[in-house]
Design a protein around this motif. Structure first.
Motif, PDB file in Angstrom:
ATOM      1  N   ALA A  14       0.836  -1.203   0.000  1.00 56.51           N
ATOM      2  CA  ALA A  14       0.000   0.000   0.000  1.00 56.51           C
ATOM      3  C   ALA A  14       0.873   1.256   0.000  1.00 56.51           C
ATOM      4  O   ALA A  14       0.601   2.223  -0.727  1.00 56.51           O
ATOM      5  N   LYS A  16       3.937   1.528  -1.142  1.00 57.47           N
ATOM      6  CA  LYS A  16       4.607   1.641  -2.440  1.00 57.47           C
ATOM      7  C   LYS A  16       3.681   2.209  -3.512  1.00 57.47           C
ATOM      8  O   LYS A  16       4.144   2.824  -4.481  1.00 57.47           O
ATOM      9  N   PHE A  17       2.363   2.024  -3.331  1.00 63.69           N
ATOM     10  CA  PHE A  17       1.410   2.547  -4.304  1.00 63.69           C
ATOM     11  C   PHE A  17       0.870   3.919  -3.899  1.00 63.69           C
ATOM     12  O   PHE A  17      -0.057   4.427  -4.531  1.00 63.69           O
ATOM     13  N   ARG A  59      -7.940   3.297  -0.379  1.00 67.64           N
ATOM     14  CA  ARG A  59      -7.796   3.083  -1.819  1.00 67.64           C
ATOM     15  C   ARG A  59      -7.897   4.369  -2.626  1.00 67.64           C
ATOM     16  O   ARG A  59      -7.419   4.443  -3.761  1.00 67.64           O
ATOM     17  N   PHE A  62      -4.665   5.713  -4.091  1.00 72.84           N
ATOM     18  CA  PHE A  62      -3.983   5.019  -5.181  1.00 72.84           C
ATOM     19  C   PHE A  62      -4.294   5.697  -6.512  1.00 72.84           C
ATOM     20  O   PHE A  62      -5.427   6.110  -6.758  1.00 72.84           O
ATOM     21  N   ASN A  64      -4.201   4.078  -9.354  1.00 67.39           N
ATOM     22  CA  ASN A  64      -5.039   3.060  -9.995  1.00 67.39           C
ATOM     23  C   ASN A  64      -5.623   2.185  -8.889  1.00 67.39           C
ATOM     24  O   ASN A  64      -5.049   1.148  -8.542  1.00 67.39           O
ATOM     25  N   ALA A  68      -4.008  -1.476  -7.699  1.00 68.21           N
ATOM     26  CA  ALA A  68      -3.298  -1.387  -6.423  1.00 68.21           C
ATOM     27  C   ALA A  68      -4.044  -2.158  -5.343  1.00 68.21           C
ATOM     28  O   ALA A  68      -3.425  -2.832  -4.512  1.00 68.21           O
ATOM     29  N   VAL A  72      -2.424  -5.109  -3.188  1.00 68.42           N
ATOM     30  CA  VAL A  72      -2.342  -4.996  -1.722  1.00 68.42           C
ATOM     31  C   VAL A  72      -2.995  -6.205  -1.062  1.00 68.42           C
ATOM     32  O   VAL A  72      -2.473  -6.769  -0.101  1.00 68.42           O
TER      33      VAL A  72
END
Length: 201
Positions: A14, A16-17, A59, A62, A64, A68, A72
């Motif tokens: 999560a 990293k995104f 979310r 994110f 995308n 993502a 996750v």
């Protein structure tokens, strides 16, 4: 260890995104104290069923959300799969190659327990029931109109899931799925390491 790595994997992917929620709450760590739920841990010790604290994921952060979100959700079970795979490889080397000579019995028992618990968590969390990761994956992959229906009835799905888990119904529903998944996973591990060690032996 299994719960800690599972939740850390969710938090790491999560992050990293682009979602820093878990990191901001101190969950981007391998410190088990940050992940274990007191009540869920007690139930594991006394009942054999429990849970860790779910990692918070937003979310909306994110770029995308669907892609993502899926990654996750997959990260948790995949981390348990990798832990089991590594432990199985070490176990196979000790028992299948060296015959266990010079290896303390508690090491063998520990490796077997690591494999068992992590394979169990891997298969269990991929079941398509809320609030498990398998359900989140289906939710993120579903078209918007289907996702809206899933969200509408999710609370009833959670209730149904809990009823199944804590009653004898699990013997006829969830447990056969778990047994089948765990057997298939262990057979795959065995085949892989048999092949690997036969090549280098």
């Amino acid at each position: 260890m299994a719960f800690t790595v599972h939740e850390f994997a969710h938090a790491y992917v999560a992050y990293k995104f682009g979602d820093t929620t878990a990191k901001d709450q101190g969950r981007l760590t391998l410190n088990p104290i940050q992940h274990l739920d007191p009540f869920g841990t007690l139930l594991i010790l006394f009942v054999g069923f429990g849970w860790a604290r779910p990692v918070p994921v937003m979310r909306s952060r994110f770029k995308n959300p669907r892609l993502a979100g899926v990654l996750v959700s997959v990260a948790g079970p995949l981390s348990n799969f990798l832990l089991a795979f590594i432990a199985f490889g070490i176990f196979y080397f000790f028992v299948g190659v060296t015959g266990g000579v010079g290896v303390p019995p508690f090491i063998i028992d520990l490796l077997q327990m690591i494999v068992y618990l992590n394979v169990l968590l891997f298969v269990f969390n991929l079941l398509p029931f809320p609030p498990l990761d398998g359900y989140r994956i289906i939710e993120d992959l579903s078209p918007n109109h289907v996702r809206a229906k899933l969200t509408q009835y999710e609370q009833y799905g959670v209730l149904l899931f809990l009823i199944i888990v804590i009653t004898p119904l699990d013997e006829y529903t969830i447990w056969p799925l778990l047994q089948g998944g765990m057997t298939a996973t262990n057979q795959a591990f065995s085949a892989i390491f048999t092949t690997i060690f036969s090549i280098f032996s």
